[in-house]
Scaffold this active site. Structure first.
Site, PDB file in Angstrom:
ATOM      1  N   GLU A  97     -11.924   0.790 -10.263  1.00  0.00           N
ATOM      2  CA  GLU A  97     -11.651   0.022 -11.528  1.00  0.00           C
ATOM      3  C   GLU A  97     -12.340   0.195 -12.559  1.00  0.00           C
ATOM      4  O   GLU A  97     -11.881  -0.014 -13.454  1.00  0.00           O
ATOM      5  CB  GLU A  97     -11.633  -1.582 -10.640  1.00  0.00           C
TER       6      GLU A  97
ATOM      7  N   ARG B 180       0.772   3.779  -3.314  1.00  0.00           N
ATOM      8  CA  ARG B 180       0.193   5.222  -2.977  1.00  0.00           C
ATOM      9  C   ARG B 180       1.018   5.928  -2.848  1.00  0.00           C
ATOM     10  O   ARG B 180       1.118   7.312  -3.388  1.00  0.00           O
ATOM     11  CB  ARG B 180      -0.797   5.059  -1.767  1.00  0.00           C
TER      12      ARG B 180
ATOM     13  N   GLU C 253       0.910  -1.460   0.043  1.00  0.00           N
ATOM     14  CA  GLU C 253      -0.032   0.033  -0.026  1.00  0.00           C
ATOM     15  C   GLU C 253       0.829   1.217   0.145  1.00  0.00           C
ATOM     16  O   GLU C 253       0.349   2.290  -0.755  1.00  0.00           O
ATOM     17  CB  GLU C 253      -1.037   0.062   1.316  1.00  0.00           C
TER      18      GLU C 253
ATOM     19  N   ASP D 148      -5.427  -9.664  -8.112  1.00  0.00           N
ATOM     20  CA  ASP D 148      -5.666  -8.796  -9.144  1.00  0.00           C
ATOM     21  C   ASP D 148      -4.274  -8.347  -9.796  1.00  0.00           C
ATOM     22  O   ASP D 148      -4.084  -8.593 -11.065  1.00  0.00           O
ATOM     23  CB  ASP D 148      -6.327  -7.797  -9.050  1.00  0.00           C
TER      24      ASP D 148
END
Ligand code: DMJ
Length: 637
Positions: A538, A276, A272, A403
């Site tokens: 998404e 980010r 993360e 994903d």
């Protein structure tokens, strides 16, 4: 309809009454001129001097800033026709009229093609054909030691002049509204809780500020007195309307420079933080050319390195910034497959931008290691043990925890100039696996969906919203020469993703949708526990890729419908809030959370989707990371 200025967060400056007349009334008629003169004479000496001082300041600033920006001196681009027609309102938001309507029920309709979809896909070069035919060997990583790839021209600063149409202006207005709430109640914290007017901290890294930096930069929210970003027409507009400047980007930059701290005894999640924070800093560095962002990225990158100290080289999920030790999460000895394979774009970019190869070497070792592990038709389980380096028997999915493994196979291949063949081959193998094992069609309307294999075996007709990144990635792959049939899969899947929105009374998608494979009235089933919406990006991301690569405006129209639904149901007084229930317009159950990705990704993808300029940020120049941050494409491995 324009939003009244006082609602937009400007600070008004008190001015003498005489200057509050609209300009055309003020200077138009003779009688008015006389009246003005009388009023001027009625002013006190102090008031007159203040006015004169304003005029002098205006003239001085005009001389200072207009002259260097005249075309002959290579100044900033002139405002577009649309901007001019709109009265220089590139920063004046327009709130969309909410002409939201429920999508008509009925069987799926084929997309209306504005032109044959393949037209925009350029033919392969000879070099690419050789690669696809497997003629080039995979050689070891060869980094340019001097930082930038000498052939890459994408490191120049780009100047963005703001929105050029009403839809884009509406998105900028939405951003400004969200930013205002964040600034007021959560400044310096990770996320805004807009209902309770407070904040949430996850890593204590000001996530929303950093995730939003390049969004603000791209939206042109960079006014102010910085010589790098100053735009005279915007300055003049603000000055004449007696408002303070909107300086979102500049205030965020100051916070990063002066207040962002990477110390303290706290755990942060490697993935993360990488997508980010590292991603946000590096992307902003590439777009703005401001080295301060690179320096901060390097500072953070060095602190993330302990994660890789495992016996297999597959990183732990968490690292403590104080002890500088890494460890697995408390709830699980394993790392998540998508997390350990979704740091490579960022680490490679950090290496190539700083000239220190360590980041690329350590992170790419993970990709090479996983390449050699056994898979199910190219598909991987969602957990991997960092000590043994082996997959744990677990679910196979392109939703949560799976994903971006697939996404980064393709994007790393693109980032490295399409020179590392195993990335392309593993990507292609995985899409074949998706088609063979995970793609099914619902009843009664034959919607294509991508399910999961529980424990690697049992098919479950369940699809996360997260999976809706896939149509965009498939289209990107076809653009770069992957099999054309992937585009058909992308079209059909994106249609289904859109239906997960359109089928709900709120026109917003739930977090998880189940699909019906037996005779029944409904193709899609949403369980109460899955009916929340976290403002995720998404589907909008895929709409942008498909519009960007095909020119089919249907994707823009679908995006506009979704944007309007966010405006109607997620917009609250102090920002935007995730929803607890998309299945009812009367019981949406606001969850009081605005995650950083709403500003970093969702609003950015809306802005890109509605853009009249699909060239400046083209996928031929940049590859976007999993958090919508931009990285230049290199020409070498
Ligand atoms: C984002 O942080 C990233 O897009 C990530 O890859 C997946 N989850 C969120 C958004 O849904």
């Amino acid at each position: 309809m324009g939003t009244p200025i006082h609602e937009r967060g400007y600070t008004s400056v008190l001015v003498p009454y005489v200057l509050q007349y609209p300009a055309n009334t003020l200077w138009g008629e003779n009688t008015q001129r006389k009246r003005l003169w009388r009023r001027w004479n009625q002013l006190s000496r102090f008031q007159r001097n203040t006015c004169l001082l304003f005029m002098a300041l205006l003239i001085t600033l005009s001389i200072l800033f207009v002259l260097p920006n005249l075309p002959s001196s290579g100044g900033l681009p002139a405002p577009s026709k649309n901007e001019a027609a709109a009265g220089l309102d590139t920063v004046q938001g327009i709130k969309p009229s909410l002409d939201y309507e429920r999508e008509p029920e009925g069987p799926p309709k084929p997309i209306t093609q504005s032109r044959p979809i393949q037209e925009n896909f350029r033919p392969l070069t000879k070099e690419e054909e050789d690669h696809h035919a497997g003629k080039n060997e995979d050689k070891s990583v060869n980094l340019p030691r001097n930082g930038f790839d000498p052939l890459n021209t994408n490191n120049k600063k780009i100047i963005f002049t703001g929105p050029t149409n009403d839809r884009q202006r509406a998105v900028v207005e939405a951003f400004s509204h969200a930013w205002k709430g964040y600034k007021t109640y959560a400044w310096g914290h990770d996320h805004l809780k807009p209902i309770s007017q407070t904040y949430n901290d996850w890593f204590h890294l000001g996530l929303t500020i950093i995730d939003s930096l390049d969004t603000m930069y791209i939206m042109g929210l960079t006014d102010g007195l910085s010589p790098n970003t100053f735009q005279f027409h915007k300055f003049l507009f603000h000055f004449l309307s007696f408002q303070m400047f909107e300086i979102e980007f500049n205030e965020a930059r100051s916070w990063v420079k002066d207040s962002l701290q990477f110390n303290g005894n706290r755990d942060i999640n490697l993935f993360e933080t990488t997508i980010r924070v590292l991603g946000g800093l590096l992307s902003t560095y590439h777009l703005s050319g401001d080295k301060m962002f690179l320096d901060k990225a390097l500072e953070l990158g060095l602190l993330l390195l302990p994660s890789f100290k495992t016996s297999s080289g597959v990183p732990y999920s968490d690292v403590n910034l104080g002890t500088k030790k890494a460890h697995p999460p408390k709830w699980n000895a394993d790392s998540t497959t998508s997390e350990v394979t979704t740091i490579q774009l960022e680490f490679r970019d950090l290496s190539r931008s700083t000239g220190d190869p360590t980041f690329e070497e350590l992170s790419f070792r993970v990709s090479k290691f996983i390449h050699k592990l056994p898979k199910t038709e190219g598909l991987v389980p969602i957990f991997i043990n960092p000590n043994t380096g082996q997959f744990r028997k677990s679910t196979i999915t392109l939703g949560a925890r799976g994903d971006s493994y697939y996404e980064y196979l393709l994007k790393q291949w693109i980032q490295t100039g399409r020179t590392i063949d195993f990335l392309r081959d593993d990507y292609n193998a995985s899409i074949s696996g998706v088609k063979n094992l995970l793609v099914r069609h619902s009843k009664p309307n034959n919607l294509l969906f991508v399910g999961e294999l529980i424990n690697g075996n049992d098919f479950k007709a369940k699809m996360d919203h997260l999976l809706c990144f896939l149509p965009g990635t498939l289209a990107l792959g076809v653009h770069y020469g992957m099999p054309k049939e992937h585009l058909r899969l992308a079209e059909d899947l994106l249609y289904t993703c859109y239906q997960t929105y359109a089928a709900q009374p709120t026109h917003l998608a739930p977090e998880i949708t189940y699909f019906n494979e037996d005779e029944s009235d409904n193709d899609m089933i949403v369980k109460p526990a899955d009916s929340h919406n976290l403002l995720r990006p998404e589907t909008v991301e895929s709409l942008w890729y498909m519009y960007h690569l095909t020119g089919n405006t249907t994707y823009q129209d679908w995006g506009w419908k979704i944007f309007q639904a966010f405006e109607k149901f997620a917009r609250v007084e102090n920002g935007y809030s995730s929803l607890g229930n998309v299945r009812s317009v009367s019981e949406i159950k606001l969850r009081d959370m605005m995650e950083s990705f709403f500003l970093g990704e969702t609003l950015k993808y809306f802005y890109l989707l509605f853009s009249d300029d699909q060239k400046t940020l083209s996928v031929d120049r940049y590859v976007l990371n999993s958090e919508a941050h931009f990285f230049p494409i290199h020409t070498s491995r």
